[in-house]
Motif scaffolding. Structure first.
Motif, mmCIF file in Angstrom:
data_model
loop_
_atom_site.group_PDB
_atom_site.id
_atom_site.type_symbol
_atom_site.label_atom_id
_atom_site.label_comp_id
_atom_site.label_asym_id
_atom_site.label_seq_id
_atom_site.Cartn_x
_atom_site.Cartn_y
_atom_site.Cartn_z
ATOM 1 N N VAL A 10 0.825 -1.211 0.000
ATOM 2 C CA VAL A 10 0.000 0.000 0.000
ATOM 3 C C VAL A 10 0.861 1.264 0.000
ATOM 4 O O VAL A 10 0.516 2.267 -0.637
ATOM 5 C CB VAL A 10 -0.954 0.000 1.218
ATOM 6 C CG1 VAL A 10 -1.633 1.351 1.380
ATOM 7 C CG2 VAL A 10 -1.994 -1.093 1.066
ATOM 8 N N THR A 11 1.990 1.209 0.715
ATOM 9 C CA THR A 11 2.840 2.398 0.823
ATOM 10 C C THR A 11 3.907 2.473 -0.262
ATOM 11 O O THR A 11 4.701 3.418 -0.278
ATOM 12 C CB THR A 11 3.529 2.423 2.191
ATOM 13 O OG1 THR A 11 4.296 1.212 2.369
ATOM 14 C CG2 THR A 11 2.501 2.520 3.309
ATOM 15 N N ALA A 12 3.952 1.484 -1.168
ATOM 16 C CA ALA A 12 4.940 1.499 -2.250
ATOM 17 C C ALA A 12 4.752 2.737 -3.109
ATOM 18 O O ALA A 12 3.636 3.116 -3.456
ATOM 19 C CB ALA A 12 4.803 0.247 -3.104
ATOM 20 N N GLY A 13 5.874 3.363 -3.442
ATOM 21 C CA GLY A 13 5.818 4.582 -4.233
ATOM 22 C C GLY A 13 5.624 5.825 -3.402
ATOM 23 O O GLY A 13 5.540 6.938 -3.936
ATOM 24 N N GLY A 14 5.576 5.656 -2.082
ATOM 25 C CA GLY A 14 5.393 6.791 -1.189
ATOM 26 C C GLY A 14 6.712 7.319 -0.661
ATOM 27 O O GLY A 14 7.761 7.184 -1.289
ATOM 28 N N GLU A 15 6.649 7.874 0.546
ATOM 29 C CA GLU A 15 7.820 8.527 1.126
ATOM 30 C C GLU A 15 8.882 7.532 1.572
ATOM 31 O O GLU A 15 10.084 7.815 1.491
ATOM 32 C CB GLU A 15 7.376 9.381 2.323
ATOM 33 C CG GLU A 15 8.503 10.138 2.990
ATOM 34 C CD GLU A 15 8.023 10.980 4.163
ATOM 35 O OE1 GLU A 15 8.876 11.579 4.843
ATOM 36 O OE2 GLU A 15 6.787 11.019 4.393
ATOM 37 N N PHE A 16 8.445 6.354 2.037
ATOM 38 C CA PHE A 16 9.387 5.421 2.644
ATOM 39 C C PHE A 16 9.767 4.253 1.739
ATOM 40 O O PHE A 16 10.724 3.546 2.021
ATOM 41 C CB PHE A 16 8.793 4.878 3.951
ATOM 42 C CG PHE A 16 8.507 5.939 4.963
ATOM 43 C CD1 PHE A 16 9.537 6.541 5.664
ATOM 44 C CD2 PHE A 16 7.213 6.363 5.192
ATOM 45 C CE1 PHE A 16 9.286 7.533 6.600
ATOM 46 C CE2 PHE A 16 6.938 7.353 6.124
ATOM 47 C CZ PHE A 16 7.978 7.952 6.824
ATOM 48 N N MET A 17 9.013 3.999 0.689
ATOM 49 C CA MET A 17 9.309 2.889 -0.214
ATOM 50 C C MET A 17 9.203 3.345 -1.658
ATOM 51 O O MET A 17 8.385 4.216 -1.986
ATOM 52 C CB MET A 17 8.340 1.716 0.015
ATOM 53 C CG MET A 17 8.538 0.995 1.320
ATOM 54 S SD MET A 17 7.639 -0.558 1.355
ATOM 55 C CE MET A 17 8.571 -1.503 0.146
ATOM 56 N N GLY A 18 10.035 2.728 -2.490
ATOM 57 C CA GLY A 18 9.983 3.047 -3.906
ATOM 58 C C GLY A 18 8.796 2.365 -4.573
ATOM 59 O O GLY A 18 8.071 1.592 -3.942
ATOM 60 N N PRO A 19 8.583 2.617 -5.841
ATOM 61 C CA PRO A 19 7.476 1.974 -6.566
ATOM 62 C C PRO A 19 7.702 0.486 -6.731
ATOM 63 O O PRO A 19 8.823 -0.018 -6.572
ATOM 64 C CB PRO A 19 7.474 2.701 -7.916
ATOM 65 C CG PRO A 19 8.854 3.258 -8.053
ATOM 66 C CD PRO A 19 9.321 3.574 -6.671
ATOM 67 N N LEU A 20 6.629 -0.228 -7.063
ATOM 68 C CA LEU A 20 6.693 -1.684 -7.165
ATOM 69 C C LEU A 20 7.606 -2.165 -8.291
ATOM 70 O O LEU A 20 8.047 -3.320 -8.265
ATOM 71 C CB LEU A 20 5.286 -2.252 -7.370
ATOM 72 C CG LEU A 20 4.353 -2.195 -6.162
ATOM 73 C CD1 LEU A 20 2.957 -2.665 -6.548
ATOM 74 C CD2 LEU A 20 4.891 -3.038 -5.018
ATOM 75 N N ASP A 21 7.877 -1.328 -9.271
ATOM 76 C CA ASP A 21 8.710 -1.767 -10.387
ATOM 77 C C ASP A 21 10.200 -1.562 -10.132
ATOM 78 O O ASP A 21 11.016 -1.620 -11.052
ATOM 79 C CB ASP A 21 8.301 -1.049 -11.684
ATOM 80 C CG ASP A 21 8.370 0.465 -11.569
ATOM 81 O OD1 ASP A 21 8.714 0.963 -10.493
ATOM 82 O OD2 ASP A 21 8.081 1.143 -12.574
ATOM 83 N N GLU A 22 10.554 -1.334 -8.861
ATOM 84 C CA GLU A 22 11.966 -1.245 -8.484
ATOM 85 C C GLU A 22 12.387 -2.527 -7.779
ATOM 86 O O GLU A 22 11.657 -3.023 -6.903
ATOM 87 C CB GLU A 22 12.205 -0.046 -7.561
ATOM 88 C CG GLU A 22 12.122 1.298 -8.257
ATOM 89 C CD GLU A 22 12.550 2.436 -7.340
ATOM 90 O OE1 GLU A 22 12.874 2.161 -6.151
ATOM 91 O OE2 GLU A 22 12.539 3.587 -7.806
ATOM 92 N N ALA A 45 12.306 -6.701 -3.410
ATOM 93 C CA ALA A 45 13.107 -7.463 -2.441
ATOM 94 C C ALA A 45 12.588 -7.241 -1.016
ATOM 95 O O ALA A 45 12.545 -8.172 -0.207
ATOM 96 C CB ALA A 45 14.575 -7.045 -2.542
ATOM 97 N N ALA A 46 12.172 -6.005 -0.713
ATOM 98 C CA ALA A 46 11.626 -5.716 0.605
ATOM 99 C C ALA A 46 10.323 -6.475 0.836
ATOM 100 O O ALA A 46 10.061 -6.958 1.943
ATOM 101 C CB ALA A 46 11.403 -4.210 0.760
ATOM 102 N N LEU A 47 9.497 -6.595 -0.202
ATOM 103 C CA LEU A 47 8.254 -7.353 -0.083
ATOM 104 C C LEU A 47 8.542 -8.828 0.190
ATOM 105 O O LEU A 47 7.917 -9.449 1.048
ATOM 106 C CB LEU A 47 7.418 -7.205 -1.351
ATOM 107 C CG LEU A 47 6.723 -5.861 -1.576
ATOM 108 C CD1 LEU A 47 6.079 -5.824 -2.955
ATOM 109 C CD2 LEU A 47 5.688 -5.598 -0.507
ATOM 110 N N PHE A 48 9.483 -9.382 -0.549
ATOM 111 C CA PHE A 48 9.837 -10.789 -0.346
ATOM 112 C C PHE A 48 10.453 -11.022 1.028
ATOM 113 O O PHE A 48 10.384 -12.135 1.561
ATOM 114 C CB PHE A 48 10.805 -11.260 -1.435
ATOM 115 C CG PHE A 48 10.134 -11.681 -2.706
ATOM 116 C CD1 PHE A 48 9.417 -12.864 -2.781
ATOM 117 C CD2 PHE A 48 10.220 -10.880 -3.840
ATOM 118 C CE1 PHE A 48 8.790 -13.245 -3.952
ATOM 119 C CE2 PHE A 48 9.606 -11.260 -5.025
ATOM 120 C CZ PHE A 48 8.883 -12.443 -5.088
#
Length: 247
Positions: free
Chosen positions: A38-50, A55-58
């Motif tokens: 949900v927070t991907a692409g926001g202030e603390f995490m990059g977008p899902l295509d990075e 790797a952080a999700l896994f």
């Protein structure tokens, strides 16, 4: 001692507490995957295509080490709380065998919890990437190292927790002291002395679960030192149990 280990494995496979820990592991891992997605692409995490975000999700199963340590704390401390240590020692008076069997049970339980965390994190990440139509960019080598590291960290963390529970013996105090160490003392030490903080249990578990070496801490070194923490606490627990007056 083989019979003692079999009895310990049977106990872990049949008691409700083990199932609760498995469910808690699955729920926490799924929650972390969802929050990071949900927070991907926001202030603390990059977008899902990075690759770093994927790797952080896994690696969302990394916090399972904390659950595994608490699980380990209960392995021996619970025997003292319910006074079942008396019947356990009557079945096998060799106190070293009892700690060895508890150690084997803690390692096995940690492996199961780590595997659950890895599988839920992988399944959750696959769902997130599939729903968002994002291509997988993380290499199989990194994923394999992260999965193996997460399982190893959970197993060794559980062994460490078992040793702490055997040293403290009081179930509530053992869990409380461990949580204080991991959630308060370690972050403080890490902020004041980063070089030392990397070698504390949580820092080592993070390195293993990431599948990548940290500055000054390789994967093999992290696994070895975390194993030494577990072996040392288990050895102290065995020594104290040998000298204890159990009635």
């Amino acid at each position: 001692m083989i019979a003692q280990i079999r009895a310990e494995m049977l106990k872990l496979a049949t008691v409700r507490t083990s199932l609760l820990f498995v469910l808690a592991t699955a729920a926490l891992t799924a929650l972390i995957v969802g929050m990071q997605a949900v927070t991907a692409g926001g202030e603390f995490m990059g977008p899902l295509d990075e690759p770093a975000t994927q790797a952080a999700l896994f690696a969302s199963g990394e916090p399972v080490t904390l659950i595994a340590i608490v699980f380990g704390c209960l392995a021996l401390a619970t025997e003292f709380r319910h006074q079942t240590i008396v019947t356990t020692l009557l079945a096998d008076p060799h106190r070293g065998h009892v700690v060895a069997a508890k150690s084997a049970g803690a390692l096995a339980g940690g492996v199961v919890l780590g595997a659950v965390g890895v599988l839920v994190a992988a399944a959750g990440t696959w769902v997130v990437l599939a729903v968002s139509g994002t291509e997988l960019l993380v290499g199989a080598g990194l994923l394999g190292r992260a999965a193996a590291g997460t399982v190893a960290a959970a197993a060794l963390g559980s062994l460490f927790g078992m040793g702490v529970g055997g040293v403290v013996r009081n179930q509530a105090m053992a869990v409380g002291a461990t949580l204080l160490l991991l959630l308060a003392v370690e972050p403080l030490v890490g902020s004041l002395a980063p070089d030392l903080g990397r070698w504390l249990p949580s820092g080592l578990a993070t390195v293993l679960a990431s599948g990548q070496a940290a500055p000054g801490v390789g994967l093999a070194a992290a696994a070895l030192v975390l194993a030494l923490y577990g072996v040392a606490t288990a050895a102290v627990a065995a020594l104290l149990l040998r000298r204890a007056d159990i009635a």
